[in-house]
Design a protein around this motif. Structure first.
Motif, PDB file in Angstrom:
ATOM      1  N   UNK A  59       0.800  -1.224   0.000  1.00 43.84           N
ATOM      2  CA  UNK A  59       0.000   0.000   0.000  1.00 43.84           C
ATOM      3  C   UNK A  59       0.831   1.271   0.000  1.00 43.84           C
ATOM      4  N   UNK A  60       0.144   2.388   0.086  1.00 42.64           N
ATOM      5  CA  UNK A  60       0.762   3.694  -0.108  1.00 42.64           C
ATOM      6  C   UNK A  60       1.395   4.224   1.173  1.00 42.64           C
ATOM      7  N   UNK A  61       2.470   5.021   0.953  1.00 44.39           N
ATOM      8  CA  UNK A  61       3.121   5.625   2.117  1.00 44.39           C
ATOM      9  C   UNK A  61       2.484   6.976   2.445  1.00 44.39           C
ATOM     10  N   UNK A  62       1.599   7.422   1.534  1.00 45.85           N
ATOM     11  CA  UNK A  62       0.924   8.700   1.822  1.00 45.85           C
ATOM     12  C   UNK A  62       1.738   9.908   1.378  1.00 45.85           C
ATOM     13  N   UNK A  63       2.846   9.680   0.643  1.00 46.89           N
ATOM     14  CA  UNK A  63       3.635  10.810   0.100  1.00 46.89           C
ATOM     15  C   UNK A  63       3.675  10.674  -1.419  1.00 46.89           C
ATOM     16  N   UNK A  74       7.038   0.388   0.380  1.00 49.39           N
ATOM     17  CA  UNK A  74       8.296  -0.288   0.033  1.00 49.39           C
ATOM     18  C   UNK A  74       9.236   0.633  -0.744  1.00 49.39           C
ATOM     19  N   UNK A  75       8.674   1.588  -1.489  1.00 49.33           N
ATOM     20  CA  UNK A  75       9.542   2.567  -2.176  1.00 49.33           C
ATOM     21  C   UNK A  75      10.370   3.319  -1.136  1.00 49.33           C
ATOM     22  N   UNK A  80      15.377   4.320   1.922  1.00 52.61           N
ATOM     23  CA  UNK A  80      16.113   4.581   3.174  1.00 52.61           C
ATOM     24  C   UNK A  80      17.230   3.557   3.370  1.00 52.61           C
ATOM     25  N   UNK A  81      16.923   2.294   3.086  1.00 46.80           N
ATOM     26  CA  UNK A  81      17.923   1.233   3.286  1.00 46.80           C
ATOM     27  C   UNK A  81      19.137   1.468   2.395  1.00 46.80           C
ATOM     28  N   UNK A 123       9.291  -0.829 -10.545  1.00 40.82           N
ATOM     29  CA  UNK A 123       8.097  -1.637 -10.820  1.00 40.82           C
ATOM     30  C   UNK A 123       7.099  -1.532  -9.679  1.00 40.82           C
ATOM     31  N   UNK A 124       7.105  -0.399  -8.990  1.00 40.76           N
ATOM     32  CA  UNK A 124       6.266  -0.230  -7.788  1.00 40.76           C
ATOM     33  C   UNK A 124       4.803  -0.575  -8.019  1.00 40.76           C
TER      34      UNK A 124
END
Ligand code: AHG
Ligand code: MN
Ligand code: MN
Ligand code: MN
Length: 336
Positions: A59-63, A74-75, A80-81, A123-124
């Motif tokens: 699902x979405x991160x809201x940004x 996951x994007x 960050x990783x 491929x998000x």
């Protein structure tokens, strides 16, 4: 005896790169250290992707990112990783990520001699349905030891020292070139190591598959339209080609590398520069294709000759089997 020797003589990616590096006696292992941090990032993302459905990572991160795309959880996590892994390697000075509008300039105490451009999660749109996705990266050498500036990363693709991708699919496959061929490694989860499974990958000279989003057909230019028409209705009596389009560049390119054929993201009236980003999608995949004996063309020039002027610049791309891309180049030349 040889089968046993094969099984116990594990060619891990680290050992492979150390072998490569031994060709450059003056090198101090910086590249090996950088690569080991990229590999660590890929192992982390692989495990996050595999349990995304269970760990509420769907699902979405809201940004939204600089591309105007809604960022998936996951994007953001993958970005960050990779940023943290690359910075902590102490071997980078500038990072460019699809998910960050501006380049990241590493603090002086952790600076190294490389710039890394990367698409942390490619491929998000396929995350939530469990279809293969990936990470794409390219590595440049910093121009020289001045204070790092953005121009240090706006280099043509032909200057890349290394490029590769990791595909999170039925298995986790890491494919890399350092300028002398292409090699593929598969993650053995029981060891946590990438093992050499696809030595010296060469793309077939011609293929029977074309890969493009046919949904954009009404906006294509002449040469693209006639190439796709020829794939579907060949005039020389050869059989029609198969269409395979996954919608994750990493998966479509990996299939093209192994099976042959073409992958296209052409310009169209809506997006005159196509959709794919030059630094961290077009260049790394073009470098890999050329190293595997294929070609990569923008509709105007060899993709690796392009000199980017903006970080998130896009370009049309036609890449794949050598002979198939020759056909596309001829169609564009005829139009000039
Ligand atoms: P990303 O998920 O990193 O933004 O990249 C998506 C790209 C690439 O993976 C794929 O080839 C292309 O978008 C598919 O675009 P369409 O859905 O327009 O065909
Ligand atoms: Mn994106
Ligand atoms: Mn992408
Ligand atoms: Mn992405």
């Amino acid at each position: 005896h040889s089968a046993d020797a094969q099984r116990t003589d594990l060619m891990t990616i680290t050992r492979f790169v150390l072998n490569e590096q031994s060709k450059y006696p003056e090198s101090r292992g910086d590249f090996t250290i950088l690569l080991s941090h990229i590999v660590l990032g890929c192992k982390f993302v692989c495990s996050a992707v595999n349990k995304a459905g269970l760990a509420k990572l769907i699902g979405l991160a809201g940004e939204t990112n600089v591309q105007g795309e809604e960022q998936k959880k996951l994007d953001v996590l993958s970005n960050e990783v990779f940023c943290k892994a690359l910075i902590s390697s102490g071997r980078t000075s500038i990072l460019v990520s699809e998910e960050d509008e501006d380049a990241i300039f590493v603090q002086p105490s952790l600076r190294g001699k490389y710039c890394v451009v990367f698409d942390p999660l490619d491929g998000s749109s396929n995350i939530d349905c469990g279809v293969s996705i990936g990470t794409i990266f390219g590595i440049y050498m910093m121009n020289d030891n001045h204070e790092p500036i953005i121009e240090d990363v706006l280099q043509p693709g032909k200057n890349m020292l290394a490029a590769g991708y990791c595909m999170y699919g039925s298995s986790c496959t890491f494919v890399i070139t350092t300028g002398s061929g292409v090699n593929g490694f598969t993650l053995d989860p029981s060891l946590g190591e990438f093992i050499l499974t696809h030595p010296d990958i060469k793309i077939p000279k011609k293929g029977k598959i074309y890969s493009v989003n046919e949904g954009n057909a009404k906006n294509w230019d002449g040469p693209t339209a006639s190439y796709v028409e020829k794939c579907k209705f060949p005039t020389d009596g050869s059989p029609a080609k198969s269409l395979r389009y996954i919608g994750s560049m990493v998966a479509d390119v990996h299939r093209t590398l192994l099976y042959g054929g073409t992958f296209l993201y052409p310009a169209d009236k809506k997006s005159p520069n196509g959709k794919l980003r030059v630094l961290y999608e077009v260049f790394p995949m073009s470098f890999l294709m050329e190293q595997a004996g294929g070609q990569a063309f923008t509709g105007k020039e060899r993709a690796l000759d392009l000199v980017p002027t903006k970080l998130h610049e896009r370009s049309p791309i036609f890449l794949g089997s050598y002979d198939d891309i020759e056909e596309i180049k001829a169609l564009y030349a005829a139009e000039e």
